[in-house]
Scaffold this motif. Structure first.
Motif, PDB file in Angstrom:
ATOM      1  N   ALA A 132      30.608  51.977  49.438  1.00 51.76           N
ATOM      2  CA  ALA A 132      30.775  52.937  48.348  1.00 51.76           C
ATOM      3  C   ALA A 132      29.415  53.355  47.803  1.00 51.76           C
ATOM      4  O   ALA A 132      29.275  54.422  47.210  1.00 51.76           O
ATOM      5  CB  ALA A 132      31.628  52.334  47.237  1.00 51.76           C
ATOM      6  N   LYS A 133      28.408  52.501  47.984  1.00 52.68           N
ATOM      7  CA  LYS A 133      27.040  52.883  47.643  1.00 52.68           C
ATOM      8  C   LYS A 133      26.141  52.491  48.799  1.00 52.68           C
ATOM      9  O   LYS A 133      26.174  51.352  49.259  1.00 52.68           O
ATOM     10  CB  LYS A 133      26.574  52.169  46.378  1.00 52.68           C
ATOM     11  CG  LYS A 133      26.967  52.893  45.123  1.00 52.68           C
ATOM     12  CD  LYS A 133      26.158  52.457  43.955  1.00 52.68           C
ATOM     13  CE  LYS A 133      26.680  53.180  42.715  1.00 52.68           C
ATOM     14  NZ  LYS A 133      26.033  52.747  41.499  1.00 52.68           N
ATOM     15  N   ILE A 134      25.340  53.437  49.274  1.00 55.09           N
ATOM     16  CA  ILE A 134      24.448  53.162  50.397  1.00 55.09           C
ATOM     17  C   ILE A 134      23.035  53.549  50.011  1.00 55.09           C
ATOM     18  O   ILE A 134      22.816  54.371  49.122  1.00 55.09           O
ATOM     19  CB  ILE A 134      24.878  53.926  51.667  1.00 55.09           C
ATOM     20  CG1 ILE A 134      24.988  55.426  51.400  1.00 55.09           C
ATOM     21  CG2 ILE A 134      26.198  53.390  52.205  1.00 55.09           C
ATOM     22  CD1 ILE A 134      25.326  56.258  52.614  1.00 55.09           C
ATOM     23  N   MET A 135      22.095  52.926  50.714  1.00 54.62           N
ATOM     24  CA  MET A 135      20.695  53.235  50.441  1.00 54.62           C
ATOM     25  C   MET A 135      20.117  53.945  51.669  1.00 54.62           C
ATOM     26  O   MET A 135      20.371  53.529  52.799  1.00 54.62           O
ATOM     27  CB  MET A 135      19.921  51.929  50.176  1.00 54.62           C
ATOM     28  CG  MET A 135      18.474  52.147  49.821  1.00 54.62           C
ATOM     29  SD  MET A 135      17.637  50.609  49.432  1.00 54.62           S
ATOM     30  CE  MET A 135      18.052  50.450  47.731  1.00 54.62           C
ATOM     31  N   ILE A 136      19.387  55.009  51.442  1.00 58.70           N
ATOM     32  CA  ILE A 136      18.760  55.739  52.554  1.00 58.70           C
ATOM     33  C   ILE A 136      17.244  55.627  52.431  1.00 58.70           C
ATOM     34  O   ILE A 136      16.718  55.315  51.374  1.00 58.70           O
ATOM     35  CB  ILE A 136      19.191  57.226  52.589  1.00 58.70           C
ATOM     36  CG1 ILE A 136      18.838  57.940  51.274  1.00 58.70           C
ATOM     37  CG2 ILE A 136      20.671  57.333  52.888  1.00 58.70           C
ATOM     38  CD1 ILE A 136      19.159  59.422  51.272  1.00 58.70           C
ATOM     39  N   ASP A 137      16.562  55.913  53.535  1.00 61.34           N
ATOM     40  CA  ASP A 137      15.126  55.642  53.596  1.00 61.34           C
ATOM     41  C   ASP A 137      14.249  56.844  53.233  1.00 61.34           C
ATOM     42  O   ASP A 137      13.074  56.889  53.585  1.00 61.34           O
ATOM     43  CB  ASP A 137      14.748  55.148  55.008  1.00 61.34           C
ATOM     44  CG  ASP A 137      14.965  56.225  56.075  1.00 61.34           C
ATOM     45  OD1 ASP A 137      14.482  56.032  57.201  1.00 61.34           O
ATOM     46  OD2 ASP A 137      15.647  57.225  55.787  1.00 61.34           O
ATOM     47  N   LYS A 138      14.810  57.818  52.527  1.00 57.50           N
ATOM     48  CA  LYS A 138      14.011  58.945  52.056  1.00 57.50           C
ATOM     49  C   LYS A 138      14.208  59.059  50.547  1.00 57.50           C
ATOM     50  O   LYS A 138      15.280  58.738  50.032  1.00 57.50           O
ATOM     51  CB  LYS A 138      14.451  60.259  52.732  1.00 57.50           C
ATOM     52  CG  LYS A 138      14.287  60.245  54.253  1.00 57.50           C
ATOM     53  CD  LYS A 138      12.889  60.592  54.655  1.00 57.50           C
ATOM     54  CE  LYS A 138      12.613  60.231  56.105  1.00 57.50           C
ATOM     55  NZ  LYS A 138      13.427  60.988  57.070  1.00 57.50           N
ATOM     56  N   GLY A 139      13.184  59.551  49.847  1.00 57.22           N
ATOM     57  CA  GLY A 139      13.269  59.618  48.394  1.00 57.22           C
ATOM     58  C   GLY A 139      12.544  60.823  47.827  1.00 57.22           C
ATOM     59  O   GLY A 139      12.490  61.880  48.453  1.00 57.22           O
ATOM     60  N   LYS A 140      11.963  60.624  46.650  1.00 60.37           N
ATOM     61  CA  LYS A 140      11.323  61.735  45.921  1.00 60.37           C
ATOM     62  C   LYS A 140      10.229  62.399  46.729  1.00 60.37           C
ATOM     63  O   LYS A 140      10.040  63.613  46.648  1.00 60.37           O
ATOM     64  CB  LYS A 140      10.756  61.207  44.607  1.00 60.37           C
ATOM     65  CG  LYS A 140      11.790  61.130  43.493  1.00 60.37           C
ATOM     66  CD  LYS A 140      11.179  60.804  42.160  1.00 60.37           C
ATOM     67  CE  LYS A 140      10.808  59.362  42.066  1.00 60.37           C
ATOM     68  NZ  LYS A 140      10.511  58.914  40.695  1.00 60.37           N
ATOM     69  N   ARG A 141       9.474  61.624  47.474  1.00 56.97           N
ATOM     70  CA  ARG A 141       8.354  62.242  48.189  1.00 56.97           C
ATOM     71  C   ARG A 141       8.823  63.105  49.368  1.00 56.97           C
ATOM     72  O   ARG A 141       8.035  63.830  49.963  1.00 56.97           O
ATOM     73  CB  ARG A 141       7.336  61.207  48.653  1.00 56.97           C
ATOM     74  CG  ARG A 141       7.768  60.289  49.740  1.00 56.97           C
ATOM     75  CD  ARG A 141       6.597  59.427  50.172  1.00 56.97           C
ATOM     76  NE  ARG A 141       7.011  58.404  51.099  1.00 56.97           N
ATOM     77  CZ  ARG A 141       6.480  57.200  51.193  1.00 56.97           C
ATOM     78  NH1 ARG A 141       5.479  56.860  50.397  1.00 56.97           N
ATOM     79  NH2 ARG A 141       6.905  56.338  52.075  1.00 56.97           N
TER      80      ARG A 141
END
Lengths: 176, 279
Positions: B132-141
């Protein structure tokens, strides 16, 4: 002589590496997953370290485990760190004054900790945020995850016990 | 035991507890921006997570090839689905041609916005809520911001909830707090797709507030209402329907177009679409 002085630091470094490994196994998708349930490995690691160490290092490792859990969890950052800081301090004090380092106590403390965390989260979900399906989520996800996690107390606890005995702390808690 | 309460160790624990409590308050007030301590942890944790996820997937590929098993059945089912999709593609192309011709006839201009996509890998899941919650390897930058829509070629995955420098947390449509406007493709009726804790275990979600009973197997897509998501993005298909507690509206269980648990890569739609505030 130098190794004698550096023993605690080397021991804590070993604990830190083990905690990090548990965290990676915990968050990597598809690893150790059984019927959609994953174990929360930082919990047995933190509890078993707390049973072997004095109260301040135990609290710090509990806090570190909580911070790692917070990193990927959907709760407010710092919640698990605070909960585990206090819980691991309580575990360490309990083992120092009241409990023995029996395996049954490890399982009980680990399961009790997860149950406490689950109750707090379920209370927030069901009563405050009123999310649908919270009670069945408790039965189908949180409770099985707690049971599955407790199973991992044995291998992780054994490893931590070996590290602790190997470095043979001088003074402090009695061994058993 | 009494000496402990007066000891220096107890004071240190109290100081740490106070610091962590202040972290909680600051984090709760940060509104989608990753707390600086979390960003600090991410500089170490995210590369390690990427490594462990790659390793795990390589091992899964190897064991999958060794023990083919269900792969043959899955292959057969996918072939049938492909044939059906080819047939629909032909129908779509015919419709598109006549649509273009009609627009030219009426001198109407096309106004489809351009979307920018950032591809990201899934590197972690929530220990409590699973997928239901996943983390991905891209962000603000990489240009990702809060409320950006996350998708795959198959359809909607979810929405970005929190962004760090080099990671983002995505709330998928399985999460009980996820909500998005949707419509049924057959009847064009509007509803709201939301997650459900009970259904998320089976990888399903819910469509609510329908004025009439939906048809089983009907496609559900995003309505684009509120301007926070493009219209026409596939969400899933209706599996079952029931009247809601109110008795006046219907709800349906949806099977998402994407099997969230099986995803490895996603696309984040960056740019103007997805930045509007909730009303």
């Amino acid at each position: 002589m130098i190794f004698e002085r550096k023993k605690p630091k080397v021991r804590y470094f070993a604990y830190a590496i083990l905690l990090l490994l548990c965290f990676l196994l915990q968050v990597t998708p598809g690893v150790l997953e059984l019927w959609g349930v994953k174990p929360i490995l930082v919990v047995p690691a933190a509890v078993c370290i707390a049973m072997e160490e004095p109260v301040l290092p135990a609290s710090v490792f509990g806090m570190a485990a909580g911070l790692l859990w917070d990193f990927t969890a959907g709760t407010v950052f710092g919640y698990h760190a605070l909960l585990w800081l206090l819980f691991c301090a309580a575990v360490s004090l309990s083992v120092t004054f009241y409990l023995s380092r029996h395996w049954f106590n490890r399982f009980l403390l680990c399961f009790g900790a997860l149950l406490l965390d689950g109750v707090i989260k379920t209370a927030f979900s069901a009563l405050i945020w009123q999310e649908p399906g919270t009670w069945s989520f408790w039965m189908s996800q949180l409770l099985p995850a707690a049971g599955y996690t407790v199973f991992w107390c044995f291998p992780i606890g054994s490893l931590i016990r070996r590290i602790s005995v190997f470095f043979h702390r001088s003074g402090g808690l009695d061994t058993q | 035991m009494k000496e402990f309460w007066r000891s220096r160790q107890c004071r240190w624990i109290c100081v740490l507890a106070a610091v962590l409590f202040s972290f909680m308050i600051c984090s709760a007030a940060s509104d989608g921006e990753a707390f600086w301590v979390k960003d600090l942890i991410s500089s170490v944790a995210v590369p390690l997570q990427k490594g462990s996820t790659s390793l795990a997937r390589s091992l899964q590929d190897v064991t999958g090839n060794l023990f083919g098993g269900s792969l043959a059945e899955e292959n057969e089912a996918l072939k049938e689905e492909c044939d059906e999709l080819r047939r629909r593609l032909l129908e779509y192309q015919d419709l598109k041609r006549s649509n273009i011709a009609l627009k030219e006839l009426l001198q109407m201009e096309d106004s489809e916005p351009d979307y920018q996509y950032v591809e990201a890998s899934i590197i972690g899941t929530d220990p409590d809520y699973g997928y239901a919650k996943i983390m991905i390897d891209k962000g603000k930058r990489n240009g990702i911001e809060k409320r950006d829509i996350v998708t795959t070629p198959g359809g909607l995955v979810g929405r970005v909830e929190e962004t760090g420098t080099n990671y983002a947390v995505v709330m998928t449509l399985l999460h009980p707090q996820f909500k998005i406007g949707a419509y049924l493709s057959e009847s064009n009726r509007l509803g709201v797709v939301s997650g459900d804790s009970a259904l998320s275990k089976e990888g399903q979600c819910r469509l609510e507030y329908l004025e009439e009973e939906p048809v089983l197997g009907d496609l559900v897509a995003t309505s684009g209402s509120g301007g926070d998501c493009p219209r026409g993005m596939v969400i899933g298909t209706v599996q079952s329907a029931d009247k809601q507690k109110s008795g006046t509206t219907y709800s349906a269980e949806l099977k998402p177009a994407n099997e969230i648990a099986g995803l490895t890569n996603v696309f984040v739609i960056t740019g103007e679409i997805g930045q509007k505030d909730e009303n």
